[in-house]
Design a protein around this motif. Structure first.
Motif, short mmCIF file in Angstrom:
data_model
loop_
_atom_site.label_atom_id
_atom_site.label_comp_id
_atom_site.label_asym_id
_atom_site.label_seq_id
_atom_site.Cartn_x
_atom_site.Cartn_y
_atom_site.Cartn_z
N UNK A 108 0.82 -1.22 0.00
CA UNK A 108 0.00 0.00 0.00
C UNK A 108 0.85 1.26 0.00
N UNK A 109 2.12 1.15 0.36
CA UNK A 109 3.06 2.27 0.28
C UNK A 109 4.47 1.71 0.21
N UNK A 110 5.43 2.56 -0.08
CA UNK A 110 6.83 2.12 -0.17
C UNK A 110 7.38 1.83 1.21
N UNK A 111 7.98 0.66 1.37
CA UNK A 111 8.59 0.27 2.64
C UNK A 111 10.11 0.21 2.49
N UNK A 112 10.81 0.38 3.58
CA UNK A 112 12.28 0.39 3.54
C UNK A 112 12.87 -0.99 3.80
N UNK A 113 12.01 -2.02 3.87
CA UNK A 113 12.46 -3.37 4.19
C UNK A 113 11.69 -4.36 3.30
N UNK A 114 12.26 -5.53 3.06
CA UNK A 114 11.56 -6.53 2.24
C UNK A 114 10.37 -7.12 2.99
N UNK A 115 9.41 -7.66 2.26
CA UNK A 115 8.19 -8.19 2.87
C UNK A 115 8.50 -9.32 3.84
N UNK A 116 9.55 -10.08 3.60
CA UNK A 116 9.89 -11.19 4.50
C UNK A 116 10.29 -10.71 5.89
N UNK A 117 10.60 -9.40 6.02
CA UNK A 117 11.03 -8.85 7.30
C UNK A 117 9.95 -8.03 8.00
N UNK A 118 8.69 -8.23 7.60
CA UNK A 118 7.59 -7.47 8.20
C UNK A 118 7.60 -7.59 9.73
N UNK A 119 7.78 -8.79 10.25
CA UNK A 119 7.67 -8.98 11.69
C UNK A 119 8.91 -8.49 12.44
N UNK A 120 9.97 -8.20 11.70
CA UNK A 120 11.16 -7.60 12.31
C UNK A 120 11.00 -6.09 12.45
N UNK A 121 10.44 -5.45 11.42
CA UNK A 121 10.40 -3.99 11.39
C UNK A 121 9.02 -3.38 11.65
N UNK A 122 7.96 -4.17 11.56
CA UNK A 122 6.61 -3.58 11.64
C UNK A 122 5.70 -4.29 12.62
N UNK A 123 6.27 -5.00 13.58
CA UNK A 123 5.46 -5.79 14.49
C UNK A 123 4.44 -4.95 15.25
N UNK A 142 1.28 -23.58 11.75
CA UNK A 142 2.29 -23.49 10.70
C UNK A 142 1.84 -22.60 9.56
N UNK A 143 2.50 -22.77 8.43
CA UNK A 143 2.21 -21.96 7.25
C UNK A 143 3.30 -20.93 6.99
N UNK A 144 3.30 -20.39 5.78
CA UNK A 144 4.36 -19.49 5.35
C UNK A 144 4.49 -18.23 6.18
N UNK A 145 3.37 -17.69 6.67
CA UNK A 145 3.44 -16.47 7.49
C UNK A 145 4.12 -16.77 8.82
N UNK A 146 3.76 -17.88 9.45
CA UNK A 146 4.38 -18.23 10.73
C UNK A 146 5.85 -18.60 10.57
N UNK A 147 6.26 -18.96 9.35
CA UNK A 147 7.65 -19.30 9.09
C UNK A 147 8.51 -18.06 8.81
N UNK A 148 7.89 -16.89 8.70
CA UNK A 148 8.65 -15.68 8.41
C UNK A 148 9.52 -15.29 9.60
N UNK A 149 10.61 -14.57 9.31
CA UNK A 149 11.56 -14.19 10.35
C UNK A 149 10.88 -13.41 11.47
N UNK A 150 11.16 -13.85 12.70
CA UNK A 150 10.71 -13.15 13.91
C UNK A 150 9.19 -13.09 14.08
N UNK A 151 8.47 -14.05 13.44
CA UNK A 151 7.05 -14.12 13.74
C UNK A 151 6.88 -14.42 15.23
#
Length: 301
Positions: A199-214, A245-254
């Motif tokens: 929805x807007x430009x982020x400064x981090x990759x989507x795989x790092x959502x739970x690291x930077x946007x928790x 499980x699932x891909x979202x729960x497997x993301x870094x720092x979920x």
């Protein structure tokens, strides 16, 4: 033909990739590989699957005993009929008589299955839980849910049980991919995560959502919605084990422990709260295909 030359075949067909597993009669994995789904089905679903499966049968000079194919779909309890499959690059007419056409070509039994049931089959066999009541909660592209009951996936009267992702406790201003409004998947799924991320430009990759946007409200809503949906399933079925499980729960720092804590606050006390065991589901892109092949192998016993 000698049993050593017979294999059970599992296929897991996703929108992007189609995966295959060949199992020997003793359960040994002979082959796991994947190809782009669009390239496999470019000349039609039936011919594409026949060519795809035959490629690996010929490679190993084996014949097939049984085939189980998983789809991101609603599958009738006859295990032959696809009810709806919105996300595959195929026409609805491609699925008409699919199992029967494959059975005629391969001269073996062909079972069609909902893909999340194959993931659960894998996890149940891997963790030796076959004699337990197990619920599988898989937060990936959507919100997958599967029920292991009396030694098999429970599919209900018509084959479509377990659609936890479509309980009406999501964003009621949003239309779900199923066509209804407000399903929990509208704010609790990989699709919802990606929609917010893009929805807007982020400064981090989507795989790092739970690291930077928790701490973002959207992410907290996702975790909270997920916890309520999981607690709903647990309170309804009173399982021995809840697999997460699932891909979202497997993301870094979920925040898995936080998710379990929130689930626990919504669980009925004292039971099932005091008895249910939480386990992390296995993480591999080939689990569905291996689960399908193990299901196919069981058909031979």
């Amino acid at each position: 033909m000698d049993n050593s030359k017979r294999v059970s075949v599992g296929v897991d067909m996703g929108a992007t990739h189609i995966r295959i597993c060949l199992l020997a009669a003793d359960g040994t994995v002979i082959e796991t590989t994947k190809e782009k789904t669009i390239s496999v089905v470019s000349n039609g679903l039936v011919d594409g699957l026949i060519h795809f499966i035959n490629t690996y049968l010929l490679k190993h000079n084996v014949q097939v005993s049984n085939i189980v194919i998983g789809f991101p779909a609603s599958v009738s309890n006859d295990k032959k009929t696809i009810i709806s499959v919105p996300n595959l690059p195929c026409k609805s007419s491609d699925f008409h008589g699919l199992a029967e056409k494959l059975e005629e070509h391969f001269a073996c039994r062909v079972i069609l299955e909902r893909d999340v049931n194959l993931q659960l089959f894998y996890d149940v066999s891997e963790h030796q839980l076959k004699n337990n009541l197990v619920l599988g909660f898989y937060l990936g592209t959507g919100f997958g849910f599967s029920i292991w009951f009396n030694g098999a996936p429970f599919v209900g009267a018509h084959g479509v049980a377990g659609e936890l992702g479509h309980i009406p406790y999501g964003d009621h201003s949003a239309t779900c991919g199923c066509g209804n409004h407000g399903c929990v998947e509208t704010n609790c799924s990989g699709v919802a995560l990606r929609r917010w991320y893009e929805s807007e430009t982020r400064s981090y990759p989507i795989d790092d959502i739970f690291t930077y946007a928790l701490d973002e409200p959207v992410i907290q809503t996702l975790i909270d919605s997920c916890s309520k949906a999981i607690a709903t399933g647990i309170n309804l079925f009173d399982p021995d084990v809840a697999l997460l499980g699932g891909g979202v729960l497997d993301m870094a720092n979920f925040p898995l422990e936080e998710l379990i804590r929130r689930v626990s606050t919504h669980m009925r006390k004292p039971l099932p709260y005091e008895k249910v065991k939480f386990m992390k589901a296995s993480s591999s892109s080939f689990n569905g295909a291996i689960g399908a092949a193990r299901m196919a192998l069981d058909l031979s016993k």
